[in-house]
Write an enzyme that holds these catalytic residues in place. Sequence first.
Site, short mmCIF file in Angstrom:
data_model
loop_
_atom_site.label_atom_id
_atom_site.label_comp_id
_atom_site.label_asym_id
_atom_site.label_seq_id
_atom_site.Cartn_x
_atom_site.Cartn_y
_atom_site.Cartn_z
N HIS A 16 7.28 -20.72 -44.92
CA HIS A 16 7.33 -20.14 -46.26
C HIS A 16 6.60 -21.10 -47.19
CE1 HIS A 16 10.51 -17.25 -45.02
NE2 HIS A 16 10.79 -18.22 -44.16
N HIS A 194 12.46 -11.60 -40.23
CA HIS A 194 13.53 -12.54 -39.89
C HIS A 194 14.68 -11.70 -39.33
CE1 HIS A 194 11.30 -15.34 -42.30
NE2 HIS A 194 12.25 -16.25 -42.33
N GLU A 197 18.89 -14.87 -37.29
CA GLU A 197 19.02 -16.27 -37.75
C GLU A 197 20.52 -16.49 -37.97
OE1 GLU A 197 17.33 -17.00 -41.64
OE2 GLU A 197 17.38 -19.17 -41.40
N ASP A 275 9.50 -23.58 -41.01
CA ASP A 275 10.25 -22.74 -41.95
C ASP A 275 10.05 -23.19 -43.40
OD1 ASP A 275 11.82 -20.56 -42.55
OD2 ASP A 275 13.71 -21.42 -41.86
N ASP A 276 10.84 -24.18 -43.83
CA ASP A 276 10.77 -24.69 -45.20
C ASP A 276 10.77 -26.22 -45.13
OD1 ASP A 276 11.27 -22.06 -46.75
OD2 ASP A 276 12.89 -22.11 -45.28
N1 ADE Z 1 13.31 -17.76 -47.02
C1 ADE Z 1 12.88 -19.02 -46.85
N2 ADE Z 1 13.39 -19.54 -45.75
C2 ADE Z 1 14.17 -18.59 -45.18
C3 ADE Z 1 14.96 -18.53 -44.00
N3 ADE Z 1 15.08 -19.55 -43.16
N4 ADE Z 1 15.63 -17.39 -43.76
C4 ADE Z 1 15.53 -16.36 -44.59
N5 ADE Z 1 14.80 -16.36 -45.69
C5 ADE Z 1 14.12 -17.48 -45.98
ZN ZN Z 2 12.00 -18.35 -42.53
#
Ligand code: ADE
Ligand code: ZN
Length: 315
Positions: A16, A194, A197, A275-276
């Site tokens: 992201h 997604h 998760e 991911d982030d």
């Molecule tokens: N937006 C940013 N990271 C995310 C994640 N791991 N799961 C869902 N939405 C997200």
């Molecule tokens: Zn994600």
Amino acid sequence: MYDWLNALPKAELHLHLEGSLEPELLFALAERNKIALPWNDVEALRSAYAFNNLQEFLDLYYAGANVLRTEQDFYDLTWAYLLKCKAQNVIHSEPFFDPQTHTDRGIPFEVVLRGIKQALVDGEKQLGISHGLILSFLRHLSEEEAFKTLAQATPFRDAFIAVGLDSSEMGHPPRKFQRVFDKARSEGYLTVAHAGEEGPPEYIWEALDLLKIERIDHGVRAIEDERLMQRIIDEQIPLTVCPLSNTKLCVFDDMRQHNILTMLERGVKVTVNSDDPAYFGGYVTENFAALHESLGMTQEQAKRLAQNSLDARLA
Ligand code: ADE
Ligand code: ZN
């Protein structure tokens, strides 16, 4: 220290862009845009990066994105990420961005897109990193709002390879967006989502059967459903797994419990992603390194994971 992991040519398929906003850049953009922040300094912000679940993270992630205002801000964000890619031998990236996070604050869709896309195009030319951009819908918002966002993207159709689905998973099943994804596919977008998760295997089934996705983002809970496992193995449906994210958001209590190598050895097409990264402690190489340190991932396994990422590209 991890030269052998940096050296592997890799693709990143789950990133992201808003989640690559490092605290230092966040503070710099706040100053540039004259925005008051609730944290005194970078250290205070970093110390807030402790999460018990996805929602706690998302609350901070959306707050952080508030400093992104101008086309230059989106360019700088994306360029900083691409420099990390270059340093780690990520030769191809398929990043997500969340237009609604910005349009809901009054930032025009085209301002966001122009900044991101220009950096990606420059990244191809100057850094040799190819890309495919993914427009992600926020699943906690309505179907109607997703349709509006899809319509905003239409004049820029060629800028995207796919649409995706992210944000708060529980209570927002893929079926909520079936009609939006149908429309997107009719316009030629590929689809990803997604799923699995925090949400149950049922959400992964829906993402496959109703949203007709090419890849499952996360998908780690597929292991709870043997019939689903057989399907993703038989059909070689890629999973974009994010190990550091999963431990930071308590999907697994500890990296030693992570199931990615179990899945790999069962024949699932798993890939490693960040991911982030600004929030979870590292980019792709750090994710690979964590698997080596905690799960004893071998060089041969790392090579297969990297090859999977190249094979699972959409662009
Ligand atoms: N937006 C940013 N990271 C995310 C994640 N791991 N799961 C869902 N939405 C997200
Ligand atoms: Zn994600």
